[in-house]
Design a protein around this motif. Structure first.
Motif, PDB file in Angstrom:
ATOM      1  N   TYR A   9     -53.226 -80.905  -2.104  1.00 40.37           N
ATOM      2  CA  TYR A   9     -51.861 -80.931  -1.541  1.00 40.37           C
ATOM      3  C   TYR A   9     -51.657 -79.817  -0.518  1.00 40.37           C
ATOM      4  CZ  TYR A   9     -50.857 -84.327  -5.156  1.00 40.37           C
ATOM      5  OH  TYR A   9     -50.878 -85.452  -5.928  1.00 40.37           O
ATOM      6  N   TYR A  10     -52.685 -79.567   0.277  1.00 42.59           N
ATOM      7  CA  TYR A  10     -52.622 -78.430   1.192  1.00 42.59           C
ATOM      8  C   TYR A  10     -51.875 -78.733   2.493  1.00 42.59           C
ATOM      9  CZ  TYR A  10     -56.809 -80.868   2.888  1.00 42.59           C
ATOM     10  OH  TYR A  10     -57.693 -81.816   3.318  1.00 42.59           O
ATOM     11  N   TYR A  11     -51.662 -80.014   2.817  1.00 46.99           N
ATOM     12  CA  TYR A  11     -50.923 -80.300   4.055  1.00 46.99           C
ATOM     13  C   TYR A  11     -49.509 -79.728   3.960  1.00 46.99           C
ATOM     14  CZ  TYR A  11     -54.481 -84.035   4.299  1.00 46.99           C
ATOM     15  OH  TYR A  11     -55.645 -84.747   4.286  1.00 46.99           O
ATOM     16  N   GLU A  12     -48.970 -79.819   2.761  1.00 43.77           N
ATOM     17  CA  GLU A  12     -47.562 -79.462   2.581  1.00 43.77           C
ATOM     18  C   GLU A  12     -47.284 -77.980   2.767  1.00 43.77           C
ATOM     19  OE1 GLU A  12     -46.551 -81.500  -1.125  1.00 43.77           O
ATOM     20  OE2 GLU A  12     -47.660 -83.184  -0.253  1.00 43.77           O
ATOM     21  N   ASN A  13     -48.287 -77.140   2.457  1.00 39.32           N
ATOM     22  CA  ASN A  13     -48.070 -75.710   2.655  1.00 39.32           C
ATOM     23  C   ASN A  13     -48.708 -75.204   3.951  1.00 39.32           C
ATOM     24  OD1 ASN A  13     -50.785 -75.595   1.983  1.00 39.32           O
ATOM     25  ND2 ASN A  13     -50.369 -75.129  -0.163  1.00 39.32           N
ATOM     26  N   GLY A  14     -49.110 -76.158   4.804  1.00 35.73           N
ATOM     27  CA  GLY A  14     -49.638 -75.768   6.111  1.00 35.73           C
ATOM     28  C   GLY A  14     -51.003 -75.105   6.055  1.00 35.73           C
ATOM     29  N   ASN A  15     -51.643 -75.209   4.906  1.00 40.73           N
ATOM     30  CA  ASN A  15     -52.927 -74.568   4.670  1.00 40.73           C
ATOM     31  C   ASN A  15     -54.068 -75.566   4.846  1.00 40.73           C
ATOM     32  OD1 ASN A  15     -53.998 -72.088   4.049  1.00 40.73           O
ATOM     33  ND2 ASN A  15     -52.815 -71.933   2.147  1.00 40.73           N
ATOM     34  N   SER A  16     -55.288 -75.095   4.754  1.00 44.61           N
ATOM     35  CA  SER A  16     -56.437 -75.992   4.806  1.00 44.61           C
ATOM     36  C   SER A  16     -57.661 -75.295   4.226  1.00 44.61           C
ATOM     37  CB  SER A  16     -56.697 -76.401   6.258  1.00 44.61           C
ATOM     38  OG  SER A  16     -57.811 -77.240   6.317  1.00 44.61           O
ATOM     39  N   ASP A  66     -55.856 -76.390  -3.222  1.00 36.75           N
ATOM     40  CA  ASP A  66     -54.592 -76.667  -3.900  1.00 36.75           C
ATOM     41  C   ASP A  66     -54.519 -78.104  -4.421  1.00 36.75           C
ATOM     42  OD1 ASP A  66     -52.120 -75.941  -4.823  1.00 36.75           O
ATOM     43  OD2 ASP A  66     -51.096 -76.175  -2.888  1.00 36.75           O
ATOM     44  N   ALA A  80     -57.415 -72.518  -0.936  1.00 38.06           N
ATOM     45  CA  ALA A  80     -56.458 -73.235  -0.090  1.00 38.06           C
ATOM     46  C   ALA A  80     -56.470 -74.735  -0.375  1.00 38.06           C
ATOM     47  CB  ALA A  80     -56.772 -72.974   1.386  1.00 38.06           C
ATOM     48  N   LYS A 139     -45.066 -89.571   3.785  1.00 39.93           N
ATOM     49  CA  LYS A 139     -45.963 -88.403   3.711  1.00 39.93           C
ATOM     50  C   LYS A 139     -47.417 -88.847   3.840  1.00 39.93           C
ATOM     51  CE  LYS A 139     -43.344 -85.362   0.589  1.00 39.93           C
ATOM     52  NZ  LYS A 139     -43.329 -84.831  -0.776  1.00 39.93           N
TER      53      LYS A 139
END
Lengths: 379, 379
Positions: B194-201, B191, B189, B101
């Motif tokens: 850990y925003y890569y994991e939810n596809g956010n930015s 977070d 966003a 990851k």
């Protein structure tokens, strides 16, 4: 609304703003010290800064007292909370009587010109015939300069003192304000400004906005001297200090109000509605002006103060060499007091030679309210 | 990761950082121009600024070419992307091979000292025996000064050029970085990283951080000249410009990386691990230094450059009078080129008198890549 001790709040039935909207039955808050003289011509009007209140003792306390700049034995001193601020006058946190709800993000755009005209209503009610001096620093200086501009052809205002300010908002101020508003907009609790209804508040966005603002009020060298690379626990003390100041601010301010007043600041331009460029317009100002600039000021730079001093015909420019940056106008009490007194005694001999000297007793808690660098709230 | 054309990426098996953590099998990216000479002593190491990349043509293009500062017919020019940056070297956006990851918010603290030691591994692989000159501006200047400090007692580094920088991060820089990180933290966003994991930015937080940063790179007067109180539609053009720059940045940068590199900047202190105060430590530096400061720089003030120039024994201080603020180190190409060439020809006669002159053909797209004020990306 945040409570200010000893404030008077009056209701104004109707006023149509520069933007075209009309406010009805809205509050305006103010504080006074001293008494109006027999000719009703000894008013000393103090305009507060961006996040300030009418409570002059809290932020300019050391300038207030017998034989000081704000001498309540000689002047009828008044400070009126401007609109958009959460300290008593009409603002986003005020209940709009026509809807029964707080104005919130629907609070209309109020300009410095509106403030001057609304304040005139209060001053008329108080029987003030003439303002001996209008003074303000930063945003307060902007309003003081609007008084100078609006009453240029009348004898309503006698003298003007403007500190660390400008005749119109610079691109620099506008840009910093925009950045700070974006900090608030980014807070998920902001909710397009309708956060009162869900009991929420964009406090972390407001704190970040304040952190950026505070840095523009200070200077690189003052921070270096004070904090350097000192650490406590895992944080640099400069970091902790900023976080502390951000958190302190959210307990005394509201995000919608912050947006409203920074937008007001952006609109400031004494030349609006006049067909002159800034320099030519300044050259037409007739009142005696004292301009006080701060050499280390990164927000309202010394060049802006020089522009005022150079162009306003009847003006004196004093430069403070304080290392504190913009905030020096709230810190260098002694220098400011001396410059103001020298100017006032020269321009208003009728006040200082008058037999009308009123009694004045300093309130007991007065001395303790004077700000220290460490406690300063950066109004 | 954001793609940089023509970059070489090598994998380093293992490196233990100053913070104690060890990175395994991690990438480091670099670009080169020109050839190593027979004595392997003509390396010209360029250190990029905070949000820069190894693509020197993109941000210092006008300094690169025959008879210019970065002369690829005489020097083996190299620019290595530092760790934490999203342009190819190991950073929060890199996949950690041990977990499969991206490192994300768990990316460890990398310091400028780490960068110097990691870059040495690359330079050794490239057979560089001696660095003729190490140069950098802003954060790049911090790394250049670390080279000077770390190799003070060796002949590995011959000369140092540092622009608009400091020997240790000031409370002022730390405070601005803290404010910008808070802008990112406030974005829902984000977070906790850990925003890569939810596809956010956290793009709006990153944009706000960039807006504040950009203002610290510029100056009040340059903004006034350029924007004044001009409006387009309902916005001041200064506002629109800031929003545009914020949006442009989010397409080329990552929020976790921004947090990592500003934290790196905060830790910068060439005196760390040495028992000297800053002035005494600077007085011990032995290499010839060219220090270039910008008089209107509000972030790395001219007083910080004067401190370097005054204390480093074998140094020359040049002051740029550009109105552009800190960013002048990316704009005043001609002045910078002249100052650098004068210094290099004096300090490195062996390079300019050598018969080893290599052929160099300017790439076709080269000229068009030179930055204009309007297109500048504020590396």
């Amino acid at each position: 609304m945040f409570q200010i001790k000893g404030q008077t709040i009056v209701e104004i039935p109707e006023y149509t703003l520069e933007c075209g909207e009309t406010l009805y039955n809205f509050p305006v808050a103010y504080k006074t010290w001293g008494k109006l003289n027999s000719t009703q011509s000894n008013a000393f009007l103090i305009c507060h800064a961006l996040t300030g209140s009418s409570d002059v003792q809290d932020w300019w306390g050391p300038l207030l007292g017998i034989n000081k700049t704000f001498d309540p034995s000689r002047y009828f001193i008044i400070c009126i909370n401007f609109l958009g601020s959460p300290y008593g006058s009409c603002s986003p946190v005020t209940i709009d009587k026509s809807t029964g709800k707080a104005y919130g993000p629907n609070f209309p755009l109020v300009t410095a010109k509106d403030d001057v005209r609304i304040q005139k209503i209060i001053l008329d009610q108080l029987n003030v015939k003439q303002i001996a001096c209008v003074i303000g620093g930063s945003m307060g200086g902007m309003i003081a300069l609007e008084y100078s501009s609006i009453y240029n052809d009348s004898d309503y205002v006698k003298t003007v003192i403007a500190l660390a300010t400008s005749a119109r908002a610079s691109a620099w101020c506008i840009s910093w304000n925009e950045t700070q508003r974006q900090c608030i907009f980014n807070d998920p609790a902001y909710d397009d400004g309708y956060y009162y209804e869900n009991g929420n508040s964009p406090t972390s966005g407001l704190a970040a906005a304040r952190m950026a603002a505070l840095l523009t009020y200070r200077s690189r060298n003052s921070f270096e001297t004070r904090f350097g690379r000192n650490k406590s626990n895992d944080l640099f003390t400069a970091q902790s200090y900023l976080r502390y100041q951000g958190n302190k601010f959210i307990n005394r301010f509201d995000a919608n109000c912050y947006i409203a007043i920074t937008r007001k600041l952006d609109t400031h331009d004494i030349t609006r509605d006049h067909d002159f460029d800034l320099e030519k317009y300044l050259q037409r100002l007739k009142k005696p002006h004292l301009i006080i600039g701060i050499e280390s000021d990164g927000l309202f730079t010394i060049s802006e103060q020089e522009l005022l001093g150079k162009n306003i015909p009847n003006s004196i420019l004093k430069k403070l060499t304080s290392p504190e940056g913009h905030d020096a106008f709230l810190l260098e009490f002694e220098l400011i007091n001396n410059y103001c007194l020298e100017f006032l005694k020269k321009e208003l001999p009728e006040i200082y030679e008058s037999d009308e000297v009123f009694e004045w007793t300093e309130p007991e808690e007065f001395e303790s309210m004077c700000s220290e660098v460490d406690n300063i709230t950066n109004w």
